[in-house]
Design a protein around this motif. Structure first.
Motif, PDB file in Angstrom:
ATOM      1  N   THR A 272     130.410  40.566 -15.485  1.00 53.38           N
ATOM      2  CA  THR A 272     130.124  39.823 -16.716  1.00 53.38           C
ATOM      3  C   THR A 272     128.721  39.236 -16.672  1.00 53.38           C
ATOM      4  O   THR A 272     128.501  38.149 -16.116  1.00 53.38           O
ATOM      5  N   ASP A 273     127.759  39.974 -17.269  1.00 59.27           N
ATOM      6  CA  ASP A 273     126.415  39.418 -17.381  1.00 59.27           C
ATOM      7  C   ASP A 273     126.386  38.471 -18.590  1.00 59.27           C
ATOM      8  O   ASP A 273     127.397  38.257 -19.256  1.00 59.27           O
ATOM      9  N   ALA A 274     125.212  37.898 -18.882  1.00 54.21           N
ATOM     10  CA  ALA A 274     125.116  36.889 -19.936  1.00 54.21           C
ATOM     11  C   ALA A 274     125.536  37.454 -21.296  1.00 54.21           C
ATOM     12  O   ALA A 274     126.244  36.796 -22.070  1.00 54.21           O
ATOM     13  N   GLU A 275     125.110  38.688 -21.599  1.00 50.96           N
ATOM     14  CA  GLU A 275     125.450  39.283 -22.896  1.00 50.96           C
ATOM     15  C   GLU A 275     126.947  39.577 -22.984  1.00 50.96           C
ATOM     16  O   GLU A 275     127.577  39.324 -24.015  1.00 50.96           O
ATOM     17  N   THR A 276     127.527  40.083 -21.896  1.00 51.38           N
ATOM     18  CA  THR A 276     128.963  40.357 -21.883  1.00 51.38           C
ATOM     19  C   THR A 276     129.761  39.065 -21.998  1.00 51.38           C
ATOM     20  O   THR A 276     130.808  39.022 -22.667  1.00 51.38           O
ATOM     21  N   MET A 277     129.275  37.987 -21.372  1.00 52.46           N
ATOM     22  CA  MET A 277     129.957  36.700 -21.469  1.00 52.46           C
ATOM     23  C   MET A 277     129.969  36.221 -22.921  1.00 52.46           C
ATOM     24  O   MET A 277     130.986  35.710 -23.416  1.00 52.46           O
ATOM     25  N   GLU A 278     128.863  36.417 -23.613  1.00 48.96           N
ATOM     26  CA  GLU A 278     128.787  36.015 -25.025  1.00 48.96           C
ATOM     27  C   GLU A 278     129.777  36.821 -25.862  1.00 48.96           C
ATOM     28  O   GLU A 278     130.474  36.270 -26.727  1.00 48.96           O
ATOM     29  N   ILE A 279     129.867  38.117 -25.586  1.00 50.38           N
ATOM     30  CA  ILE A 279     130.812  38.978 -26.299  1.00 50.38           C
ATOM     31  C   ILE A 279     132.249  38.550 -26.001  1.00 50.38           C
ATOM     32  O   ILE A 279     133.087  38.442 -26.908  1.00 50.38           O
ATOM     33  N   ALA A 280     132.542  38.297 -24.723  1.00 50.83           N
ATOM     34  CA  ALA A 280     133.898  37.919 -24.320  1.00 50.83           C
ATOM     35  C   ALA A 280     134.338  36.639 -25.017  1.00 50.83           C
ATOM     36  O   ALA A 280     135.474  36.556 -25.528  1.00 50.83           O
ATOM     37  N   GLU A 281     133.456  35.656 -25.068  1.00 53.27           N
ATOM     38  CA  GLU A 281     133.826  34.395 -25.710  1.00 53.27           C
ATOM     39  C   GLU A 281     134.061  34.585 -27.206  1.00 53.27           C
ATOM     40  O   GLU A 281     134.998  34.021 -27.778  1.00 53.27           O
ATOM     41  N   MET A 282     133.234  35.411 -27.820  1.00 49.52           N
ATOM     42  CA  MET A 282     133.399  35.695 -29.249  1.00 49.52           C
ATOM     43  C   MET A 282     134.733  36.395 -29.507  1.00 49.52           C
ATOM     44  O   MET A 282     135.491  36.000 -30.402  1.00 49.52           O
ATOM     45  N   VAL A 283     135.020  37.424 -28.721  1.00 49.11           N
ATOM     46  CA  VAL A 283     136.236  38.206 -28.929  1.00 49.11           C
ATOM     47  C   VAL A 283     137.481  37.362 -28.665  1.00 49.11           C
ATOM     48  O   VAL A 283     138.447  37.379 -29.447  1.00 49.11           O
ATOM     49  N   LEU A 284     137.490  36.612 -27.571  1.00 47.82           N
ATOM     50  CA  LEU A 284     138.660  35.794 -27.235  1.00 47.82           C
ATOM     51  C   LEU A 284     138.899  34.720 -28.293  1.00 47.82           C
ATOM     52  O   LEU A 284     140.050  34.402 -28.622  1.00 47.82           O
ATOM     53  N   GLY A 285     137.820  34.163 -28.827  1.00 47.90           N
ATOM     54  CA  GLY A 285     137.966  33.182 -29.901  1.00 47.90           C
ATOM     55  C   GLY A 285     138.580  33.801 -31.145  1.00 47.90           C
ATOM     56  O   GLY A 285     139.423  33.191 -31.811  1.00 47.90           O
ATOM     57  N   ARG A 286     138.171  35.016 -31.435  1.00 53.01           N
ATOM     58  CA  ARG A 286     138.720  35.721 -32.589  1.00 53.01           C
ATOM     59  C   ARG A 286     140.196  36.036 -32.380  1.00 53.01           C
ATOM     60  O   ARG A 286     141.011  35.876 -33.303  1.00 53.01           O
ATOM     61  N   VAL A 287     140.552  36.475 -31.178  1.00 57.12           N
ATOM     62  CA  VAL A 287     141.948  36.747 -30.855  1.00 57.12           C
ATOM     63  C   VAL A 287     142.785  35.488 -31.052  1.00 57.12           C
ATOM     64  O   VAL A 287     143.875  35.524 -31.650  1.00 57.12           O
ATOM     65  N   SER A 288     142.291  34.363 -30.539  1.00 57.86           N
ATOM     66  CA  SER A 288     143.016  33.093 -30.671  1.00 57.86           C
ATOM     67  C   SER A 288     143.302  32.755 -32.124  1.00 57.86           C
ATOM     68  O   SER A 288     144.425  32.374 -32.491  1.00 57.86           O
ATOM     69  N   LYS A 289     142.286  32.877 -32.965  1.00 59.15           N
ATOM     70  CA  LYS A 289     142.456  32.513 -34.380  1.00 59.15           C
ATOM     71  C   LYS A 289     143.425  33.461 -35.083  1.00 59.15           C
ATOM     72  O   LYS A 289     144.201  33.037 -35.963  1.00 59.15           O
ATOM     73  N   ASN A 290     143.407  34.743 -34.705  1.00 66.38           N
ATOM     74  CA  ASN A 290     144.361  35.682 -35.289  1.00 66.38           C
ATOM     75  C   ASN A 290     145.793  35.308 -34.912  1.00 66.38           C
ATOM     76  O   ASN A 290     146.716  35.396 -35.731  1.00 66.38           O
ATOM     77  N   LEU A 291     145.990  34.899 -33.652  1.00 63.62           N
ATOM     78  CA  LEU A 291     147.326  34.500 -33.202  1.00 63.62           C
ATOM     79  C   LEU A 291     147.780  33.223 -33.917  1.00 63.62           C
ATOM     80  O   LEU A 291     148.952  33.089 -34.284  1.00 63.62           O
ATOM     81  N   VAL A 292     146.860  32.299 -34.106  1.00 68.56           N
ATOM     82  CA  VAL A 292     147.182  31.075 -34.857  1.00 68.56           C
ATOM     83  C   VAL A 292     147.671  31.437 -36.252  1.00 68.56           C
ATOM     84  O   VAL A 292     148.688  30.909 -36.739  1.00 68.56           O
ATOM     85  N   THR A 293     146.967  32.345 -36.905  1.00 69.42           N
ATOM     86  CA  THR A 293     147.352  32.750 -38.250  1.00 69.42           C
ATOM     87  C   THR A 293     148.760  33.338 -38.268  1.00 69.42           C
ATOM     88  O   THR A 293     149.579  33.006 -39.142  1.00 69.42           O
ATOM     89  N   MET A 294     149.068  34.196 -37.304  1.00 73.03           N
ATOM     90  CA  MET A 294     150.388  34.827 -37.252  1.00 73.03           C
ATOM     91  C   MET A 294     151.494  33.798 -37.028  1.00 73.03           C
ATOM     92  O   MET A 294     152.567  33.885 -37.626  1.00 73.03           O
ATOM     93  N   VAL A 295     151.239  32.817 -36.160  1.00 76.58           N
ATOM     94  CA  VAL A 295     152.226  31.771 -35.902  1.00 76.58           C
ATOM     95  C   VAL A 295     152.445  30.922 -37.147  1.00 76.58           C
ATOM     96  O   VAL A 295     153.583  30.625 -37.537  1.00 76.58           O
ATOM     97  N   GLU A 296     151.351  30.550 -37.799  1.00 75.72           N
ATOM     98  CA  GLU A 296     151.478  29.671 -38.961  1.00 75.72           C
ATOM     99  C   GLU A 296     152.122  30.381 -40.143  1.00 75.72           C
ATOM    100  O   GLU A 296     152.777  29.738 -40.978  1.00 75.72           O
ATOM    101  N   GLU A 297     151.971  31.698 -40.214  1.00 71.98           N
ATOM    102  CA  GLU A 297     152.672  32.450 -41.257  1.00 71.98           C
ATOM    103  C   GLU A 297     154.188  32.346 -41.108  1.00 71.98           C
ATOM    104  O   GLU A 297     154.929  32.511 -42.074  1.00 71.98           O
ATOM    105  N   LEU A 298     154.638  32.036 -39.889  1.00 72.48           N
ATOM    106  CA  LEU A 298     156.072  31.898 -39.616  1.00 72.48           C
ATOM    107  C   LEU A 298     156.537  30.441 -39.706  1.00 72.48           C
ATOM    108  O   LEU A 298     157.667  30.121 -39.343  1.00 72.48           O
TER     109      LEU A 298
END
Length: 295
Positions: free
Chosen positions: A92-118
């Motif tokens: 995980t270089d600096a650019e990959t770390m930036e990508i990882a944080e972006m992607v994981l944040g997006r995953v989290s928000k998608n999961l929040v949406t799915m839970v709240e829909e229920l």
């Protein structure tokens, strides 16, 4: 008896079978590590979120810790980079770390949406929030693999606050070191550390295998339940290898750290969490304390 009555009877029997487990685990914390095929398949993803939401509605206090390795690799490829791994850990270089944080944040928000829909309130956080996951740089066989963190401490207060206020926490495995540098963390290890810190009654790993085998090539060696000492003996005897070894180590560490029981489940099986927790037969592999007599 009419067909619809027979079907209703079966549903009633399922609910009655689940009742003692619902009573037993009421207000208990369960940490679910969510990743693998169950995350990349939309239908399985929906079923996992249904399972965890149901646990919340019947009295559990669930916490989701999620990965996102496949999505991170996909985005790394989109920017023209090649994903690299050393001993199973992402370089995980600096650019990959930036990508990882972006992607994981997006995953989290998608999961929040799915839970709240229920109909359940959910909040996404990363290990950076409120000092949840403290880390130091992790080396792999003495090799520097970049911004990969080894957990040195957990501050669970923010999770307790969320649980006490009836929220379902969804955690991305990102942490900070003492110099406030951001690091990517193995999600299995993050789930283990969080389960120990919050005193979880259960820790569930959703994987792409049925559970633990003494010999993976021989399906008759499947282990449905195993004490922590017996599991550690399998490790010491060199009988467990590949990707199962670090997961097995996390399971034994969690039990030694106070988690009552740990489960490895096949996330490819629809509603595997409910099958394991609310039925007598269950599925997957359960790890328990040596002195656990409530089996």
């Amino acid at each position: 008896m009419e067909e619809y009555q027979i079907e209703a009877q079966k549903k009633a029997e399922v609910l009655i079978e689940a009742l003692p487990y619902i009573q037993k685990f009421n207000r208990k914390i369960i940490v679910v590590k969510y990743g693998g095929s169950a995350m990349s398949n939309p239908e399985l993803q929906r079923q996992v979120i249904q399972d965890v939401t149901l646990l919340k509605l019947v009295g559990f206090k669930p916490i989701i810790v999620h990965g996102g390795g496949k999505a991170i690799s996909s985005w790394v490829k989109k920017v023209g980079k090649q994903a690299q791994f050393v001993n199973g850990l992402r370089v995980t270089d600096a650019e990959t770390m930036e990508i990882a944080e972006m992607v994981l944040g997006r995953v989290s928000k998608n999961l929040v949406t799915m839970v709240e829909e229920l109909g359940v309130k959910a909040v996404s956080i990363s290990g950076k929030d409120a000092g949840l996951l403290q880390v130091k740089k992790r080396l792999s066989g003495g090799q520097d693999i970049g911004f990969v963190g080894e957990i040195t401490g957990v501050n669970p207060k923010v999770l307790f606050d969320m649980l006490d206020n009836d929220y379902l926490p969804i955690v991305a495995p990102i942490g900070l070191d003492e110099d406030f540098q951001t690091y990517n963390i193995n999600a299995d290890e993050a789930a283990c550390a969080i389960a120990k810190a919050v005193g979880a009654d259960k820790l569930v790993y959703l994987t792409d295998v049925e559970g633990l085998y003494r010999n993976f090539e021989d399906k008759s060696t499947f282990v449905s339940r195993i004490s922590v000492s017996d599991a550690e003996k399998l490790i010491a005897d060199g009988l467990i290898g590949g990707g199962m070894l670090p997961k097995l180590s996390n399971c034994t560490e969690a039990v030694r750290g106070g988690v009552n029981r740990v489960h490895i489940l096949d996330g490819r099986i629809p509603h595997s969490i409910l099958l394991e927790i609310f039925t007598k037969k269950g599925n997957g592999t359960m790890f328990y304390r040596d002195d656990d007599i409530d089996l």
